[in-house]
Scaffold this active site. Sequence first.
Site, PDB file in Angstrom:
ATOM      1  CG  PHE A  53      -2.270   2.575   6.147  1.00 14.49           C
ATOM      2  CD1 PHE A  53      -2.114   3.485   7.168  1.00 14.49           C
ATOM      3  CD2 PHE A  53      -3.127   2.898   5.104  1.00 14.49           C
ATOM      4  CE1 PHE A  53      -2.787   4.711   7.153  1.00 14.49           C
ATOM      5  CE2 PHE A  53      -3.814   4.109   5.078  1.00 14.49           C
ATOM      6  CZ  PHE A  53      -3.641   5.020   6.108  1.00 14.49           C
ATOM      7  CD  GLU A  80     -16.643  -0.970   0.536  1.00 12.04           C
ATOM      8  OE1 GLU A  80     -15.511  -1.299   0.953  1.00 12.04           O
ATOM      9  OE2 GLU A  80     -17.567  -0.642   1.290  1.00 12.04           O
ATOM     10  CD  GLU A 133      -4.100  -9.225   4.762  1.00  9.71           C
ATOM     11  OE1 GLU A 133      -4.317 -10.217   4.039  1.00  9.71           O
ATOM     12  OE2 GLU A 133      -3.445  -9.246   5.807  1.00  9.71           O
ATOM     13  CB  THR A 161      -0.926  -0.008   1.226  1.00  8.79           C
ATOM     14  OG1 THR A 161      -1.732  -1.174   1.142  1.00  8.79           O
ATOM     15  CG2 THR A 161      -1.816   1.211   1.288  1.00  8.79           C
TER      16      THR A 161
HETATM   17  N1  COS Z   1      -3.827 -13.821  -8.425  1.00  9.73           N
HETATM   18  C1  COS Z   1      -2.858 -13.704  -9.371  1.00  9.73           C
HETATM   19  N2  COS Z   1      -2.958 -12.871 -10.395  1.00  9.73           N
HETATM   20  C2  COS Z   1      -4.055 -12.118 -10.483  1.00  9.73           C
HETATM   21  C3  COS Z   1      -5.102 -12.173  -9.539  1.00  9.73           C
HETATM   22  C4  COS Z   1      -4.938 -13.081  -8.476  1.00  9.73           C
HETATM   23  N3  COS Z   1      -5.867 -13.183  -7.547  1.00  9.73           N
HETATM   24  N4  COS Z   1      -6.060 -11.307  -9.877  1.00  9.73           N
HETATM   25  C5  COS Z   1      -5.650 -10.726 -11.001  1.00  9.73           C
HETATM   26  N5  COS Z   1      -4.440 -11.217 -11.354  1.00  9.73           N
HETATM   27  C6  COS Z   1      -3.645 -10.844 -12.529  1.00  9.73           C
HETATM   28  C7  COS Z   1      -4.556 -10.761 -13.729  1.00  9.73           C
HETATM   29  O1  COS Z   1      -4.622 -12.001 -14.364  1.00  9.73           O
HETATM   30  C8  COS Z   1      -3.885  -9.723 -14.563  1.00  9.73           C
HETATM   31  O2  COS Z   1      -2.832 -10.293 -15.283  1.00  9.73           O
HETATM   32  P1  COS Z   1      -2.698  -9.981 -16.861  1.00  9.73           P
HETATM   33  O3  COS Z   1      -2.617  -8.478 -16.951  1.00  9.73           O
HETATM   34  O4  COS Z   1      -1.437 -10.675 -17.222  1.00  9.73           O
HETATM   35  O5  COS Z   1      -3.925 -10.512 -17.483  1.00  9.73           O
HETATM   36  C9  COS Z   1      -3.247  -8.787 -13.559  1.00  9.73           C
HETATM   37  O6  COS Z   1      -3.135  -9.529 -12.338  1.00  9.73           O
HETATM   38  C10 COS Z   1      -4.087  -7.568 -13.336  1.00  9.73           C
HETATM   39  O7  COS Z   1      -5.384  -8.011 -12.985  1.00  9.73           O
HETATM   40  P2  COS Z   1      -6.621  -7.046 -12.991  1.00  9.73           P
HETATM   41  O8  COS Z   1      -6.633  -6.289 -14.279  1.00  9.73           O
HETATM   42  O9  COS Z   1      -7.820  -7.791 -12.587  1.00  9.73           O
HETATM   43  O10 COS Z   1      -6.173  -6.064 -11.849  1.00  9.73           O
HETATM   44  P3  COS Z   1      -6.851  -4.749 -11.369  1.00  9.73           P
HETATM   45  O11 COS Z   1      -5.854  -3.672 -11.403  1.00  9.73           O
HETATM   46  O12 COS Z   1      -8.161  -4.547 -12.040  1.00  9.73           O
HETATM   47  O13 COS Z   1      -7.087  -5.074  -9.835  1.00  9.73           O
HETATM   48  C11 COS Z   1      -8.208  -5.783  -7.894  1.00  9.73           C
HETATM   49  C12 COS Z   1      -7.952  -5.961  -9.393  1.00  9.73           C
HETATM   50  C13 COS Z   1      -9.135  -4.607  -7.592  1.00  9.73           C
HETATM   51  C14 COS Z   1      -8.840  -7.048  -7.469  1.00  9.73           C
HETATM   52  C15 COS Z   1      -6.856  -5.558  -7.181  1.00  9.73           C
HETATM   53  O14 COS Z   1      -6.323  -4.320  -7.496  1.00  9.73           O
HETATM   54  C16 COS Z   1      -6.976  -5.673  -5.677  1.00  9.73           C
HETATM   55  O15 COS Z   1      -7.083  -6.767  -5.133  1.00  9.73           O
HETATM   56  N6  COS Z   1      -6.948  -4.531  -5.000  1.00  9.73           N
HETATM   57  C17 COS Z   1      -6.945  -4.514  -3.552  1.00  9.73           C
HETATM   58  C18 COS Z   1      -5.578  -4.455  -3.048  1.00  9.73           C
HETATM   59  C19 COS Z   1      -5.570  -4.718  -1.615  1.00  9.73           C
HETATM   60  O16 COS Z   1      -6.109  -5.692  -1.130  1.00  9.73           O
HETATM   61  N7  COS Z   1      -4.903  -3.846  -0.885  1.00  9.73           N
HETATM   62  C20 COS Z   1      -4.847  -4.000   0.528  1.00  9.73           C
HETATM   63  C21 COS Z   1      -3.534  -3.695   1.033  1.00  9.73           C
HETATM   64  S1  COS Z   1      -2.496  -4.984   1.203  1.00  9.73           S
HETATM   65  S2  COS Z   1      -2.426  -5.405   3.035  1.00  9.73           S
END
Ligand code: COS
Length: 643
Positions: free
Chosen positions: A156, A367, A363, A126
């Site tokens: 964070f 949403e 994590e 983050t």
């Molecule tokens: N595991 C492995 N790879 C993944 C995946 C997963 N669960 N989900 C997506 N990917 C891959 C996709 O396949 C894609 O790869 P390609 O570009 O090669 O096709 C790439 O990662 C990007 O995926 P996507 O376009 O779906 O990503 P987004 O930017 O749209 O993000 C979310 C998707 C919103 C789900 C992601 O940004 C997320 O989880 N955000 C929250 C982050 C979080 O939890 N932060 C908390 C702080 S950490 S303590």
Amino acid sequence: MLFKTSQEHEDLRKAVRDFAETEVKPIAFQLDQNSEFPDEIVKKMGENGWMGLPYPKEYGGAGKDVLSYAIAVEELSRVDGGTGVILSAHTSLGSYPIEAFGTEEQKKKYLVPLAQGKAIGAFGLTEPDAGSDASGTKTVAELDGDYYILNGNKIFITNAPKADFYVVFAVTTPGIGSHGISAFIVERGWEGFTFGDPYDKLGIRSSSTAELIFNNVKVPKENLLGQEGQGFRIALQTLDGGRIGIASQALGIAQGAYEVALKYAKERVQFGKPIAQQQAVAFKLADMATKIRAARFLVYSAAEMKQNHENYGMESAMAKKYASQVALEVVNEALQIHGGNGYLKGMEVERFYRDAKITTIYEGTNEIQNVVIAANIIGKMPKEKKRGAAPGKKEGPITGVRKRHIIKADSPQEAVNELVENLKKDGYDFSVGIPIDTPISEAERVVSVGKGIGSAENMKAAKALAHAAGAALGSSRPVAENMKLVPLERYVGMSGQKFKGNLYIALGISGASQHLKGIKDASTIVAINTNAGAHIFKNADYGIVGDIHEIMPLLTEALGKGEKKPAPPMKKVRRSKPRKLAPNYGVYVCPGCGYEYDPNYGDPEGEIDPGTTFEKLPDDWACPECQEEKKNFIKADFPADRK
Ligand code: COS
């Protein structure tokens, strides 16, 4: 689908529960009150083999399954949510990526001590502009010989600064989006790797959470985790598993709150019988027990799927979302059952109530869990075109465009003289002043002290300087809250007072983003700090790199110690802009915020050298103030007064 845990699982549950009851519960209130990290408890958990439950024995782990780990987090959280998340972040965020993507050498060097509990792990994803949108990472790692040079900051971060090893995500190839992000293992103690003060949180206060600051940190090439460009996938895959940990934490908090409510309801007599025997309360308890049972099935089932190497991303998102919602509902009802008693400090239910909230946020907010679940059901939604700087491209300073004139002089005295000369040229009159205790929000000038002030006896020099500068006295948050050197209502920052006046002199302030947000409207910012890499310098108009204890008396002398005439009512000085040379170039103005690109100055934050004309800026360049895209800039006619 698993409907019953095995005897081995229940034996582990009993062992962790006994430990939690005897070791954690008696001091949980103290840990919470003092925001104290339970070092001894974590050490003992390591000795018990619980810091590497799901990892193979050959790498120092206990060789148990994912469900065992979930149960351990649940049982710790049943008495203290903070202790639960220490284990969760360590195991599924700090250690998992090394187990899943590490080389043999990396596993031996890092996973073994982590799994044995001899080291603590953490996960640095983050950033201020990369929260839910984790692909917005701006931290950069540039390959230079045998090292990657890491620059940026992470906010964070659970287990910081206690953790020994951090899995950190940074852009190695700018401009290609999430495919340009890579993961690294970074050790605490490396030069240039520092921490912000641990955050003061609503709940889970026994866990530690802090900012990571990387200033030209040399990361050996062999600490790249996985391949270059694989970082984003590593992060998301890690989070899939991490969410099982948070779901378990939420489940444990709910279970703990339910149990204390049940006990209380059986003891508390009203209208001649225990309130548990009155339907209004009995039905609450029935609902709580039902929801907890449903949540437990979701959590255990996701753990079982992960163990079996099935696709479990949707199920872990469901478990995290549902268990955290249930936790909020259960703690709310549990406190309600306790009535007024539940509202008192020292009551476990009061702590559970505060501990629960974070589980719907970190994590992946709930949403975001819905985004993951919906994408699994419906398919990915089309993305909106991104605004803002491209990944790896640094954002402009928080305080907007500043002169960033770092005074380079042969001696501190000369630096001070040059600073005063510049301030006078900018129109500051130091024969006038305001009372030192003028409210910050009304003050025309503020002299503000950060942790660099050291101790109480140095405040005399700071106050003398405030008087000489005709300014009120302010501080950063830790100086007011922890060091108690300035009244609490005088600290400046996002959660404190906002300074909207003209001159802000920051003494020994490093420039955490929370502080900078409180001074972004200042007309002129002066920074004095020993650390040339401190954030504050990028956000200042004038800077002196030097020891404040040396500079303070010199500056006081130079500004004049005598009596000050009362300052006239404040007239807001126009924000000092970078020096403009006679225009010999086309003027381009940002339609979003009015920022005018000046080729004489370039865009230091965007690494654009002075002398670069607007036409020569890269296509992905964006406004340093508001991130408007280059193509939207408007070519303007020169105003008559500038011809
Ligand atoms: N595991 C492995 N790879 C993944 C995946 C997963 N669960 N989900 C997506 N990917 C891959 C996709 O396949 C894609 O790869 P390609 O570009 O090669 O096709 C790439 O990662 C990007 O995926 P996507 O376009 O779906 O990503 P987004 O930017 O749209 O993000 C979310 C998707 C919103 C789900 C992601 O940004 C997320 O989880 N955000 C929250 C982050 C979080 O939890 N932060 C908390 C702080 S950490 S303590």
